[in-house]
Design a protein around this motif. Structure first.
Motif, PDB file in Angstrom:
ATOM      1  N   VAL A   1       0.836  -1.196   0.000  1.00  0.00           N
ATOM      2  CA  VAL A   1       0.000   0.000   0.000  1.00  0.00           C
ATOM      3  C   VAL A   1       0.882   1.261   0.000  1.00  0.00           C
ATOM      4  O   VAL A   1       0.627   2.220  -0.734  1.00  0.00           O
ATOM      5  N   ALA A   2       1.945   1.240   0.800  1.00  0.00           N
ATOM      6  CA  ALA A   2       2.831   2.413   0.881  1.00  0.00           C
ATOM      7  C   ALA A   2       3.543   2.630  -0.449  1.00  0.00           C
ATOM      8  O   ALA A   2       3.679   3.773  -0.914  1.00  0.00           O
ATOM      9  N   ARG A   3       3.997   1.543  -1.071  1.00  0.00           N
ATOM     10  CA  ARG A   3       4.683   1.674  -2.372  1.00  0.00           C
ATOM     11  C   ARG A   3       3.728   2.199  -3.428  1.00  0.00           C
ATOM     12  O   ARG A   3       4.106   3.023  -4.258  1.00  0.00           O
ATOM     13  N   GLN A   4       2.479   1.716  -3.402  1.00  0.00           N
ATOM     14  CA  GLN A   4       1.499   2.205  -4.385  1.00  0.00           C
ATOM     15  C   GLN A   4       1.301   3.712  -4.264  1.00  0.00           C
ATOM     16  O   GLN A   4       1.026   4.390  -5.243  1.00  0.00           O
ATOM     17  N   ALA A   5       1.458   4.230  -3.050  1.00  0.00           N
ATOM     18  CA  ALA A   5       1.302   5.677  -2.841  1.00  0.00           C
ATOM     19  C   ALA A   5       2.563   6.436  -3.252  1.00  0.00           C
ATOM     20  O   ALA A   5       2.581   7.666  -3.218  1.00  0.00           O
ATOM     21  N   GLY A   6       3.622   5.713  -3.594  1.00  0.00           N
ATOM     22  CA  GLY A   6       4.841   6.380  -4.055  1.00  0.00           C
ATOM     23  C   GLY A   6       5.939   6.469  -3.013  1.00  0.00           C
ATOM     24  O   GLY A   6       6.932   7.171  -3.215  1.00  0.00           O
ATOM     25  N   LEU A   7       5.784   5.763  -1.889  1.00  0.00           N
ATOM     26  CA  LEU A   7       6.810   5.830  -0.845  1.00  0.00           C
ATOM     27  C   LEU A   7       7.845   4.720  -1.025  1.00  0.00           C
ATOM     28  O   LEU A   7       7.575   3.690  -1.634  1.00  0.00           O
ATOM     29  N   ALA A   8       9.041   4.940  -0.469  1.00  0.00           N
ATOM     30  CA  ALA A   8      10.053   3.890  -0.364  1.00  0.00           C
ATOM     31  C   ALA A   8       9.787   3.130   0.936  1.00  0.00           C
ATOM     32  O   ALA A   8       9.285   3.709   1.905  1.00  0.00           O
ATOM     33  N   VAL A   9      10.110   1.826   0.944  1.00  0.00           N
ATOM     34  CA  VAL A   9       9.894   1.013   2.144  1.00  0.00           C
ATOM     35  C   VAL A   9      11.201   0.323   2.521  1.00  0.00           C
ATOM     36  O   VAL A   9      11.840  -0.298   1.674  1.00  0.00           O
ATOM     37  N   GLN A  10      11.598   0.446   3.756  1.00  0.00           N
ATOM     38  CA  GLN A  10      12.822  -0.207   4.233  1.00  0.00           C
ATOM     39  C   GLN A  10      12.575  -1.704   4.440  1.00  0.00           C
ATOM     40  O   GLN A  10      11.445  -2.108   4.739  1.00  0.00           O
ATOM     41  N   PRO A  11      13.622  -2.524   4.318  1.00  0.00           N
ATOM     42  CA  PRO A  11      13.465  -3.939   4.693  1.00  0.00           C
ATOM     43  C   PRO A  11      13.066  -4.020   6.167  1.00  0.00           C
ATOM     44  O   PRO A  11      13.611  -3.282   6.995  1.00  0.00           O
ATOM     45  N   LEU A  12      12.103  -4.882   6.457  1.00  0.00           N
ATOM     46  CA  LEU A  12      11.604  -4.994   7.831  1.00  0.00           C
ATOM     47  C   LEU A  12      12.753  -5.356   8.774  1.00  0.00           C
ATOM     48  O   LEU A  12      13.552  -6.232   8.463  1.00  0.00           O
ATOM     49  N   ALA A  13      12.848  -4.645   9.903  1.00  0.00           N
ATOM     50  CA  ALA A  13      13.864  -4.982  10.917  1.00  0.00           C
ATOM     51  C   ALA A  13      13.152  -5.612  12.103  1.00  0.00           C
ATOM     52  O   ALA A  13      11.966  -5.354  12.330  1.00  0.00           O
ATOM     53  N   THR A  14      13.865  -6.440  12.866  1.00  0.00           N
ATOM     54  CA  THR A  14      13.276  -6.857  14.130  1.00  0.00           C
ATOM     55  C   THR A  14      13.477  -5.700  15.125  1.00  0.00           C
ATOM     56  O   THR A  14      14.370  -4.855  14.949  1.00  0.00           O
ATOM     57  N   GLN A  15      12.664  -5.679  16.171  1.00  0.00           N
ATOM     58  CA  GLN A  15      12.822  -4.632  17.195  1.00  0.00           C
ATOM     59  C   GLN A  15      14.226  -4.694  17.797  1.00  0.00           C
ATOM     60  O   GLN A  15      14.846  -3.664  18.070  1.00  0.00           O
ATOM     61  N   GLY A  16      14.736  -5.936  17.978  1.00  0.00           N
ATOM     62  CA  GLY A  16      16.084  -6.105  18.533  1.00  0.00           C
ATOM     63  C   GLY A  16      17.133  -5.468  17.632  1.00  0.00           C
ATOM     64  O   GLY A  16      17.999  -4.725  18.099  1.00  0.00           O
ATOM     65  N   GLN A  17      17.059  -5.733  16.336  1.00  0.00           N
ATOM     66  CA  GLN A  17      18.024  -5.147  15.388  1.00  0.00           C
ATOM     67  C   GLN A  17      17.922  -3.626  15.392  1.00  0.00           C
ATOM     68  O   GLN A  17      18.926  -2.919  15.456  1.00  0.00           O
ATOM     69  N   PHE A  18      16.694  -3.131  15.279  1.00  0.00           N
ATOM     70  CA  PHE A  18      16.469  -1.687  15.157  1.00  0.00           C
ATOM     71  C   PHE A  18      17.020  -0.949  16.377  1.00  0.00           C
ATOM     72  O   PHE A  18      17.803  -0.005  16.252  1.00  0.00           O
ATOM     73  N   LEU A  19      16.641  -1.413  17.576  1.00  0.00           N
ATOM     74  CA  LEU A  19      17.079  -0.700  18.788  1.00  0.00           C
ATOM     75  C   LEU A  19      18.586  -0.839  18.986  1.00  0.00           C
ATOM     76  O   LEU A  19      19.238   0.102  19.455  1.00  0.00           O
ATOM     77  N   THR A  20      19.131  -1.987  18.618  1.00  0.00           N
ATOM     78  CA  THR A  20      20.576  -2.183  18.780  1.00  0.00           C
ATOM     79  C   THR A  20      21.342  -1.275  17.820  1.00  0.00           C
ATOM     80  O   THR A  20      22.314  -0.617  18.205  1.00  0.00           O
ATOM     81  N   ARG A  21      20.869  -1.181  16.570  1.00  0.00           N
ATOM     82  CA  ARG A  21      21.516  -0.281  15.606  1.00  0.00           C
ATOM     83  C   ARG A  21      21.420   1.180  16.048  1.00  0.00           C
ATOM     84  O   ARG A  21      22.297   1.989  15.742  1.00  0.00           O
ATOM     85  N   LEU A  22      20.336   1.513  16.746  1.00  0.00           N
ATOM     86  CA  LEU A  22      20.191   2.904  17.218  1.00  0.00           C
ATOM     87  C   LEU A  22      20.987   3.155  18.497  1.00  0.00           C
ATOM     88  O   LEU A  22      21.016   4.280  18.989  1.00  0.00           O
TER      89      LEU A  22
END
Ligand code: SAH
Length: 359
Positions: A284-305
């Motif tokens: 749905v987001a791509r159809q609206a013209g947005l870019a979408v990031q590869p899904l991260a796990t919460q663990g990956q996302f918070l650790t990278r931040l």
């Protein structure tokens, strides 16, 4: 007249009068019935409620998202006006933690238009108490956004939106319904088959009796907001339990007082949710013209931040709390806890590079 009936009585009366209702209608009534829905009447979140969410576990969750939002705001050239919208802000804890750190960035607070989307009057009151200093406004719908980019945040919101369930039979898919059997609520099937061609590609080869879940409300929310972000610039950050690509299988679940419960029991007193189809939201987001990031796990996302560094700093600043901080860190990122079950989804205007996702 029906106002004096319990939700259970109202649902059973509705079924007796009109016939079985879809799982989506049942879930919608259970969660957001105006006077007796689960989110309208009670206090679901926290130790005394039915479940605990990431921002209620630790301030680190919201603080890191606060840094993340400042990073995007800076990438967009520090616009003088922008909207920060939270969907389903709960007790207001996540947004309070976000803004405590984000408003340290010079200019962020002056540029901020804070918008909240919430169905629960008791939770709105808590949000007002925590966030009043930031002058929030509650949206009734997704129209009339101010000029400037729109940054949307949602933690455990999409899982609360009603899903439809379909079951594969030899003559097509049949929608699952809630009816009455010997006076007790029970699942049944609509007699009308739906041709397989009208279902997503991913479920075309489903074996007999397979369940497929579709969250039309989630797609609708994403579609409306993605179109606004596509025009005004910005991003949508969604944290929830769910899966990366459209799949079959049942995920509908009931939770009451921190334990699993039958979704057909105690309507209005049981939290009902379903895992989020992030693949469908991405389409749905791509159809609206947005870019979408590869899904991260919460663990990956918070650790990278940098949650590891943040936890060490907090523990160092207050040694008496070190064990609690470590426990909260493990709970948010640990594989056996929330770290893998919860996923982080981001759709954004092309050109932005949101941190926390794999390149
Ligand atoms: N984000 C918070 C709360 C999660 S619970 C946290 O992480 O703690 C789900 C939130 O979404 C609650 O605030 C609930 O009242 C809200 N909500 C659920 N269904 C909704 C709907 N249909 N419309 C608006 N808000 C809804």
């Amino acid at each position: 007249m029906t106002q004096s009936l319990t939700l259970e009585q109202q649902i059973d009366l509705h079924i007796t009068t009109n016939g079985p209702m879809s799982v989506a209608t049942y879930m919608g009534l259970c969660l957001t019935h105006p006077s007796r829905g689960y989110y309208r009447a009670g206090e679901p979140i926290g130790r005394a409620g039915d479940f605990i969410t990431a921002p209620e576990i630790s301030q680190m969750f919201g603080e890191l998202i606060g840094f993340w939002l400042v990073n995007l705001w800076q990438q967009m050239g520090e616009p003088k006006a922008f909207t920060l919208l939270e969907l389903g802000p709960g007790r207001g804890t996540l947004m309070a933690d976000i803004l405590r750190v984000a408003c340290r960035a010079p200019g962020f607070r002056d540029a901020l238009n804070l918008r909240l989307f919430e169905t629960s009057p008791p939770l709105m009151a808590e949000q007002k108490a925590r966030l009043d200093v930031y002058d929030p406004k509650w949206l009734e719908n997704f129209e009339n956004f101010e000029d400037g980019p729109v940054l949307v945040v949602a933690n455990e919101f999409f899982d609360a939106l009603p899903i439809r369930q379909f079951i594969r039979k030899s003559d097509g898919w049949h929608e699952r319904q809630v009816g009455l059997l010997d006076g007790k609520r029970a699942f049944g099937l609509s007699p009308t088959p739906i041709p397989p061609q009208s279902m997503p590609d991913a479920v075309q080869d489903a074996a007999p009796d397979t369940i497929f879940e579709a969250c039309l409300a989630g797609g609708e929310v994403m579609s409306r907001l993605a179109k606004i972000v596509a025009v005004q610039g910005g991003s949508l950050l969604v944290v929830d339990y769910g899966y990366a690509a459209t799949q079959t299988g049942e995920t509908l679940q009931g939770v009451r007082r921190h334990a699993y419960a039958d979704v057909l029991d105690a309507p209005g007193e049981t939290d009902i949710s379903a895992h989020v189809d992030f693949g469908a939201l991405a389409n749905v987001a791509r159809q609206a013209g947005l870019a979408v990031q590869p899904l991260a796990t919460q663990g990956q996302f918070l650790t990278r931040l940098g949650i590891g560094e943040r936890a060490a700093a907090l523990a160092g600043a207050n040694p008496a709390s070190a064990a609690d901080v470590r426990a909260a860190h493990d709970r948010l990122v640990g594989d056996a806890q929330m770290g893998t079950l919860f996923k982080v989804f981001c759709a954004h205007s092309p050109g932005l590079q949101p941190p926390g996702f794999a390149a």
